[in-house]
Enzyme design. Sequence first.
Site, PDB file in Angstrom:
ATOM      1  N   ASP A  67       0.756  -1.225   0.065  1.00  0.00           N
ATOM      2  CA  ASP A  67       0.042  -0.007  -0.156  1.00  0.00           C
ATOM      3  C   ASP A  67       0.848   1.330   0.003  1.00  0.00           C
ATOM      4  OD1 ASP A  67       0.872  -0.251   2.527  1.00  0.00           O
ATOM      5  OD2 ASP A  67      -1.015  -0.886   3.355  1.00  0.00           O
ATOM      6  N   HIS A 138      -6.997  -5.027  10.572  1.00  0.00           N
ATOM      7  CA  HIS A 138      -6.970  -4.475   9.151  1.00  0.00           C
ATOM      8  C   HIS A 138      -5.613  -5.169   8.510  1.00  0.00           C
ATOM      9  CE1 HIS A 138      -4.777  -0.824  10.368  1.00  0.00           C
ATOM     10  NE2 HIS A 138      -3.819  -1.353   9.470  1.00  0.00           N
ATOM     11  N   GLU A 143      -9.749  -2.315   5.880  1.00  0.00           N
ATOM     12  CA  GLU A 143     -10.518  -1.853   6.928  1.00  0.00           C
ATOM     13  C   GLU A 143     -11.547  -2.680   7.261  1.00  0.00           C
ATOM     14  OE1 GLU A 143      -9.116  -0.108   9.249  1.00  0.00           O
ATOM     15  OE2 GLU A 143      -7.800   1.594   8.431  1.00  0.00           O
TER      16      GLU A 143
END
Length: 240
Positions: A67, A138, A143
């Site tokens: 990410d 998460h 999430e």
Amino acid sequence: MKFIVCKNYDEMSKKAAEIMIDVVKNNPKATLGLATGSSPIGMYNCMAEAYRNGEVSFKECKSFNLDEYYKISKDNDQSYYYFMNENLFSKIDIDLKNTDIPNGEADDYEEECKRYDAKIEANGGIDVQVLGIGNNGHIGFNEPEEWLYAGTHKTGLTQSTIEANKRFFASIDDVPTSALTMGMATILKARKIVMVISGKAKAEVTKILKEGRISTSCPASILHCHNDVTIVCDEDAYNG
């Protein structure tokens, strides 16, 4: 799902690094899925030490990161691009041209997410994916929600995640409120998954994983659907 319980963070980091190094020794051209945050830093230090000692080379490896904040510049010292260079890439012999991180500066985030998944697919997938875990379960920035995304996507960060990350920024107002993250299917396609969990603050979410139940309210629990997941944790996380 296999648990390896270590005495402390240092032992956990060393064990997780050993798993990663074994993958690379067995396949020098391995594709590594990498994570950021405080949990894997010790593991990266151990991997770098093994490289310095001549135990392993990463020069033929490729990597994809889980990410990146959105929007954030690569030069920002809180970007994950910066983090990876500081904590791993600058310390080993991996070719930076063979590393990829979601572009936190992309004008068209939808196209960037499509590009990222397509490149992973064209590369033949990820051989071993490193994961940390948030207090709320998460992984990446997937999430807890009723519906989870399969592929790489842009997502808003929950207030709890923003609070958890504010320690890295000058103030909470500087914490990005969005990120680009691999989705659950992208993660689950990795051939092997290694998760590192450390500290009493993670004991509750570790307990959920130990119970073996699956719910999108704890995205990490979906890892039970994968056939090769190793969780390397310390005693504080495992026993609470």
